[in-house]
Scaffold this motif. Structure first.
Motif, mmCIF file in Angstrom:
data_model
loop_
_atom_site.group_PDB
_atom_site.id
_atom_site.type_symbol
_atom_site.label_atom_id
_atom_site.label_comp_id
_atom_site.label_asym_id
_atom_site.label_seq_id
_atom_site.Cartn_x
_atom_site.Cartn_y
_atom_site.Cartn_z
ATOM 1 N N ALA A 25 0.813 -1.211 0.000
ATOM 2 C CA ALA A 25 0.000 0.000 0.000
ATOM 3 C C ALA A 25 0.848 1.264 0.000
ATOM 4 O O ALA A 25 0.317 2.356 0.012
ATOM 5 C CB ALA A 25 -0.933 -0.012 1.211
ATOM 6 N N GLN A 26 2.135 1.142 -0.013
ATOM 7 C CA GLN A 26 3.050 2.278 0.054
ATOM 8 C C GLN A 26 2.919 3.153 -1.191
ATOM 9 O O GLN A 26 2.784 2.656 -2.294
ATOM 10 C CB GLN A 26 4.471 1.735 0.177
ATOM 11 N N ILE A 27 2.970 4.476 -0.987
ATOM 12 C CA ILE A 27 2.905 5.390 -2.124
ATOM 13 C C ILE A 27 4.223 5.344 -2.890
ATOM 14 O O ILE A 27 5.249 4.940 -2.349
ATOM 15 C CB ILE A 27 2.578 6.840 -1.694
ATOM 16 N N THR A 28 4.195 5.779 -4.129
ATOM 17 C CA THR A 28 5.400 5.773 -4.960
ATOM 18 C C THR A 28 6.188 7.067 -4.756
ATOM 19 O O THR A 28 5.679 8.043 -4.199
ATOM 20 C CB THR A 28 5.035 5.656 -6.450
ATOM 21 N N GLU A 29 7.410 7.057 -5.248
ATOM 22 C CA GLU A 29 8.262 8.243 -5.202
ATOM 23 C C GLU A 29 7.604 9.403 -5.957
ATOM 24 O O GLU A 29 7.603 10.540 -5.485
ATOM 25 C CB GLU A 29 9.625 7.899 -5.816
ATOM 26 N N PHE A 49 14.704 19.316 -7.780
ATOM 27 C CA PHE A 49 14.889 18.375 -6.680
ATOM 28 C C PHE A 49 16.374 18.099 -6.476
ATOM 29 O O PHE A 49 17.099 17.844 -7.428
ATOM 30 C CB PHE A 49 14.123 17.075 -6.936
ATOM 31 N N THR A 50 16.803 18.154 -5.212
ATOM 32 C CA THR A 50 18.196 17.868 -4.875
ATOM 33 C C THR A 50 18.324 16.634 -3.991
ATOM 34 O O THR A 50 19.416 16.110 -3.824
ATOM 35 C CB THR A 50 18.846 19.070 -4.157
ATOM 36 N N LYS A 51 17.201 16.175 -3.423
ATOM 37 C CA LYS A 51 17.236 14.982 -2.574
ATOM 38 C C LYS A 51 15.893 14.283 -2.658
ATOM 39 O O LYS A 51 14.846 14.908 -2.608
ATOM 40 C CB LYS A 51 17.503 15.377 -1.118
ATOM 41 N N MET A 52 15.943 12.971 -2.793
ATOM 42 C CA MET A 52 14.732 12.153 -2.816
ATOM 43 C C MET A 52 15.140 10.771 -2.355
ATOM 44 O O MET A 52 15.854 10.066 -3.069
ATOM 45 C CB MET A 52 14.159 12.115 -4.237
ATOM 46 N N TYR A 63 9.355 9.242 2.893
ATOM 47 C CA TYR A 63 10.158 9.839 1.838
ATOM 48 C C TYR A 63 10.726 11.145 2.359
ATOM 49 O O TYR A 63 9.998 11.957 2.936
ATOM 50 C CB TYR A 63 9.313 10.113 0.586
ATOM 51 N N GLU A 64 12.019 11.334 2.153
ATOM 52 C CA GLU A 64 12.665 12.600 2.486
ATOM 53 C C GLU A 64 12.957 13.303 1.168
ATOM 54 O O GLU A 64 13.622 12.749 0.295
ATOM 55 C CB GLU A 64 13.963 12.359 3.256
#
Length: 171
Positions: A25-29, A49-52, A63-64
């Motif tokens: 059930a986890q969301i995607t990036e 974006f610089t961090k994912m 997600y960070e």
């Protein structure tokens, strides 16, 4: 004893299935990015974006994310199971980040920053650099560098405009 083993097997199966279902059930990036952008009120075209990364915090998957819109830095923590924003911050900087890996005008290059850091660790090579990123601290552009060499960890911050090492630690 057989009853105990049977109950244990049933419990393992039930909790194992629950854990698999929760993971599925986890969301995607991509969904995490959409949530952060919507929350910040900006479009994907505006954001750099610089961090994912997907990480765990106290047993929860999250997600960070870090991204810039001009000279404004956004940091988000998105719950990977629910998609809820767990934490966020917005910080304005004096200058904008690098574009497509190119150093901002007047800044030293990534390559030069790596060479400066490695010059402080005799024998270390580029492959010993484990972390390297451009960050901002109180409006100052800094390259953050971590080097692991000969069973030691070295951390430094290099002023991206001057090439000066502003902090150095060795563990």
């Amino acid at each position: 004893m057989k009853k105990f083993i049977g109950i244990l097997a049933v419990l393992t199966a039930v909790f194992g299935i629950t854990a698999v279902a929760a993971h599925a059930a986890q969301i995607t990036e991509a969904q995490a990015k959409e949530i952060a952008l919507k929350h910040a009120g900006v479009t994907a075209q505006q954001a750099q974006f610089t961090k994912m990364k997907l990480d765990r915090d106290f047993g929860r998957a999250e997600y960070e994310l870090e991204f810039y819109v001009g000279n404004v830095e956004y940091d988000y923590e998105i719950d990977a199971a629910t998609g809820n924003v767990r934490q966020f911050s917005r910080e304005e900087h004096m200058t904008a980040p690098m574009q497509n890996g190119a150093a901002p005008q007047g800044a030293i290059s990534e390559q030069k920053a790596r060479e400066i850091a490695l010059s402080r660790v005799p024998g270390a090579k580029m492959s010993d650099i484990r972390k390297f990123k451009l960050d901002y601290d109180d409006g100052m552009r800094l390259y953050e560098v971590e080097i692991f060499y000969n069973f030691r960890e070295y951390e430094c911050e290099i002023n991206a405009d001057t090439g000066e090492i502003v902090s150095w630690e060795m563990d």
